[in-house]
Design a protein around this motif. Structure first.
Motif, PDB file in Angstrom:
ATOM      1  N   VAL A  55       0.873  -1.184   0.000  1.00  0.00           N
ATOM      2  CA  VAL A  55       0.000   0.000   0.000  1.00  0.00           C
ATOM      3  C   VAL A  55       0.912   1.237   0.000  1.00  0.00           C
ATOM      4  O   VAL A  55       1.626   1.484   0.972  1.00  0.00           O
ATOM      5  CB  VAL A  55      -0.928   0.013   1.219  1.00  0.00           C
ATOM      6  CG1 VAL A  55      -1.846   1.235   1.172  1.00  0.00           C
ATOM      7  CG2 VAL A  55      -1.747  -1.273   1.281  1.00  0.00           C
ATOM      8  N   ILE A  56       0.878   1.982  -1.101  1.00  0.00           N
ATOM      9  CA  ILE A  56       1.757   3.145  -1.277  1.00  0.00           C
ATOM     10  C   ILE A  56       0.878   4.386  -1.350  1.00  0.00           C
ATOM     11  O   ILE A  56       0.076   4.540  -2.273  1.00  0.00           O
ATOM     12  CB  ILE A  56       2.596   3.004  -2.555  1.00  0.00           C
ATOM     13  CG1 ILE A  56       3.407   1.695  -2.501  1.00  0.00           C
ATOM     14  CG2 ILE A  56       3.527   4.198  -2.722  1.00  0.00           C
ATOM     15  CD1 ILE A  56       4.093   1.355  -3.802  1.00  0.00           C
ATOM     16  N   THR A  57       1.012   5.284  -0.367  1.00  0.00           N
ATOM     17  CA  THR A  57       0.102   6.422  -0.245  1.00  0.00           C
ATOM     18  C   THR A  57       0.608   7.636  -1.027  1.00  0.00           C
ATOM     19  O   THR A  57       1.774   7.726  -1.394  1.00  0.00           O
ATOM     20  CB  THR A  57      -0.076   6.806   1.229  1.00  0.00           C
ATOM     21  OG1 THR A  57       1.205   7.091   1.796  1.00  0.00           O
ATOM     22  CG2 THR A  57      -0.709   5.660   2.004  1.00  0.00           C
ATOM     23  N   GLU A  58      -0.312   8.590  -1.202  1.00  0.00           N
ATOM     24  CA  GLU A  58      -0.025   9.800  -1.970  1.00  0.00           C
ATOM     25  C   GLU A  58       0.766  10.829  -1.165  1.00  0.00           C
ATOM     26  O   GLU A  58       1.517  11.625  -1.719  1.00  0.00           O
ATOM     27  CB  GLU A  58      -1.358  10.419  -2.427  1.00  0.00           C
ATOM     28  CG  GLU A  58      -1.239  11.708  -3.212  1.00  0.00           C
ATOM     29  CD  GLU A  58      -1.067  11.471  -4.701  1.00  0.00           C
ATOM     30  OE1 GLU A  58      -1.017  12.456  -5.439  1.00  0.00           O
ATOM     31  OE2 GLU A  58      -0.984  10.304  -5.127  1.00  0.00           O
ATOM     32  N   TYR A  73       1.815   9.889   5.190  1.00  0.00           N
ATOM     33  CA  TYR A  73       1.271   8.652   5.748  1.00  0.00           C
ATOM     34  C   TYR A  73       2.249   7.528   5.463  1.00  0.00           C
ATOM     35  O   TYR A  73       2.867   7.474   4.393  1.00  0.00           O
ATOM     36  CB  TYR A  73      -0.099   8.324   5.138  1.00  0.00           C
ATOM     37  CG  TYR A  73      -0.944   9.552   4.887  1.00  0.00           C
ATOM     38  CD1 TYR A  73      -1.668  10.142   5.907  1.00  0.00           C
ATOM     39  CD2 TYR A  73      -0.963  10.145   3.632  1.00  0.00           C
ATOM     40  CE1 TYR A  73      -2.415  11.281   5.689  1.00  0.00           C
ATOM     41  CE2 TYR A  73      -1.707  11.290   3.405  1.00  0.00           C
ATOM     42  CZ  TYR A  73      -2.430  11.861   4.432  1.00  0.00           C
ATOM     43  OH  TYR A  73      -3.154  12.997   4.205  1.00  0.00           O
ATOM     44  N   ASP A  75       3.610   3.858   4.444  1.00  0.00           N
ATOM     45  CA  ASP A  75       3.226   2.772   3.549  1.00  0.00           C
ATOM     46  C   ASP A  75       3.214   1.464   4.334  1.00  0.00           C
ATOM     47  O   ASP A  75       3.758   1.378   5.440  1.00  0.00           O
ATOM     48  CB  ASP A  75       4.194   2.686   2.378  1.00  0.00           C
ATOM     49  CG  ASP A  75       4.226   3.977   1.565  1.00  0.00           C
ATOM     50  OD1 ASP A  75       3.196   4.680   1.538  1.00  0.00           O
ATOM     51  OD2 ASP A  75       5.285   4.276   0.983  1.00  0.00           O
ATOM     52  N   ALA A 102      -2.110   3.407   8.887  1.00  0.00           N
ATOM     53  CA  ALA A 102      -1.233   4.478   8.401  1.00  0.00           C
ATOM     54  C   ALA A 102      -0.820   5.345   9.583  1.00  0.00           C
ATOM     55  O   ALA A 102      -1.667   5.778  10.369  1.00  0.00           O
ATOM     56  CB  ALA A 102      -1.944   5.327   7.354  1.00  0.00           C
ATOM     57  N   LYS A 191      -5.681   1.534  -8.059  1.00  0.00           N
ATOM     58  CA  LYS A 191      -5.550   2.919  -7.623  1.00  0.00           C
ATOM     59  C   LYS A 191      -6.865   3.332  -6.981  1.00  0.00           C
ATOM     60  O   LYS A 191      -7.922   3.240  -7.608  1.00  0.00           O
ATOM     61  CB  LYS A 191      -5.234   3.835  -8.807  1.00  0.00           C
ATOM     62  CG  LYS A 191      -5.167   5.320  -8.466  1.00  0.00           C
ATOM     63  CD  LYS A 191      -3.991   5.650  -7.560  1.00  0.00           C
ATOM     64  CE  LYS A 191      -3.836   7.162  -7.398  1.00  0.00           C
ATOM     65  NZ  LYS A 191      -2.696   7.508  -6.516  1.00  0.00           N
ATOM     66  N   ILE A 214      -5.190  10.686   0.606  1.00  0.00           N
ATOM     67  CA  ILE A 214      -4.350   9.497   0.731  1.00  0.00           C
ATOM     68  C   ILE A 214      -4.083   8.848  -0.638  1.00  0.00           C
ATOM     69  O   ILE A 214      -2.952   8.493  -0.953  1.00  0.00           O
ATOM     70  CB  ILE A 214      -5.004   8.496   1.694  1.00  0.00           C
ATOM     71  CG1 ILE A 214      -5.247   9.185   3.054  1.00  0.00           C
ATOM     72  CG2 ILE A 214      -4.145   7.260   1.874  1.00  0.00           C
ATOM     73  CD1 ILE A 214      -6.043   8.370   4.036  1.00  0.00           C
ATOM     74  N   PRO A 216      -4.169   5.912  -2.312  1.00  0.00           N
ATOM     75  CA  PRO A 216      -3.121   4.885  -2.336  1.00  0.00           C
ATOM     76  C   PRO A 216      -3.086   4.074  -3.636  1.00  0.00           C
ATOM     77  O   PRO A 216      -4.105   3.860  -4.301  1.00  0.00           O
ATOM     78  CB  PRO A 216      -3.496   3.986  -1.163  1.00  0.00           C
ATOM     79  CG  PRO A 216      -4.989   4.108  -1.081  1.00  0.00           C
ATOM     80  CD  PRO A 216      -5.297   5.537  -1.441  1.00  0.00           C
ATOM     81  N   TRP A 217      -1.873   3.614  -3.972  1.00  0.00           N
ATOM     82  CA  TRP A 217      -1.677   2.540  -4.937  1.00  0.00           C
ATOM     83  C   TRP A 217      -1.635   1.228  -4.166  1.00  0.00           C
ATOM     84  O   TRP A 217      -0.970   1.151  -3.123  1.00  0.00           O
ATOM     85  CB  TRP A 217      -0.371   2.718  -5.699  1.00  0.00           C
ATOM     86  CG  TRP A 217      -0.374   3.825  -6.705  1.00  0.00           C
ATOM     87  CD1 TRP A 217       0.045   5.113  -6.505  1.00  0.00           C
ATOM     88  CD2 TRP A 217      -0.789   3.741  -8.068  1.00  0.00           C
ATOM     89  NE1 TRP A 217      -0.096   5.839  -7.655  1.00  0.00           N
ATOM     90  CE2 TRP A 217      -0.599   5.023  -8.638  1.00  0.00           C
ATOM     91  CE3 TRP A 217      -1.305   2.717  -8.862  1.00  0.00           C
ATOM     92  CZ2 TRP A 217      -0.915   5.298  -9.965  1.00  0.00           C
ATOM     93  CZ3 TRP A 217      -1.621   2.996 -10.191  1.00  0.00           C
ATOM     94  CH2 TRP A 217      -1.421   4.269 -10.721  1.00  0.00           C
TER      95      TRP A 217
END
Length: 227
Positions: A55-58, A73, A75, A102, A191, A214, A216-217
């Motif tokens: 989980v990769i956040t913005e 946040y 990851d 997060a 996404k 947030i 997230p990817w």
């Protein structure tokens, strides 16, 4: 009646009895059935996947009233369970289940950790599966996500952290590579567009609030099983 007539009558009676016996035997003989061609069983409409997901956040957001404020946040890496139902060979719906957390940090005006919030983001997507590539089965999807924040905790100097639940949009692309009729491997990217309101109290600064973007990817790989 002469002897010839008696013999002829006996012959006729014998032939009649022989015909009746043959007819009865024919009725008792089983009739061979025509062979039935094997018809492949239709695949089950149900499928599950188990993935490991990054989980990769913005890392975007703000604190109202603080010039130059920003939010970041952490990851995470989480397990994910997906349940898919195929309406046809091409169209399916997928329910995506998992939970993560997060760590929230104000990394602009104040530059300190704020707290941690756990997130349960069930996501439902409608997918289109391409079926012209043999064992390689790519798909695309789009749907909705409802993110629920729970078990929220604060760091030193902060209290009453509240990140609001919110509805978002999800886009998806991925593929299965089927090893046999039931088992396969999966790679999937989603996404999620998620922006929500948040608030917290600070011992010195007082009540703070703002927007948390947030977005997230979710990048995952795992195992597919088709029932």
């Amino acid at each position: 009646m002469n002897k010839n007539s008696i013999r002829f009558g006996g012959l006729i009676a014998g032939l009649v009895m022989l015909g009746v016996t043959a007819a009865g035997a024919a009725d008792l003989t089983p009739v061979a059935e025509a062979p039935v061609a094997d018809v492949p069983a239709a695949p089950s409409p149900w499928q599950i996947r188990v993935r490991g997901v990054g989980v990769i956040t913005e890392d975007a957001g703000s604190v109202g009233g603080l010039a130059g404020s920003g939010l970041s946040y952490s990851d995470s890496l989480i397990p994910e369970l997906d349940i898919t139902y195929y309406f046809t060979d091409n169209f399916a719906a997928e329910l995506i289940l998992g939970t993560t957390f997060a760590d929230i940090k104000e990394d602009g005006a104040v530059g300190v950790p704020v707290g941690r919030a756990w997130l349960l983001p069930p996501t439902l997507t409608l997918q289109y599966h391409f079926t012209d590539f043999g064992a390689f089965k790519p798909y695309v999807g789009a749907g909705v996500n409802y993110s629920m924040f729970y078990n929220q905790s604060e760091r030193g100097g902060f209290s009453n952290l509240d990140v609001e639940n919110n509805l978002g949009v999800a886009l998806q692309v991925g593929f299965d590579y089927m090893l046999d009729e039931h088992w396969g491997v999966n790679f999937d990217v989603k996404k999620i567009f998620l922006e929500t309101d948040w608030s917290v109290d600070h011992d010195t600064l007082g009540p703070l609030s703002g927007k948390a973007k947030i977005d997230p990817w979710l990048i995952g790989a795992g195992v597919t099983y088709r029932f």
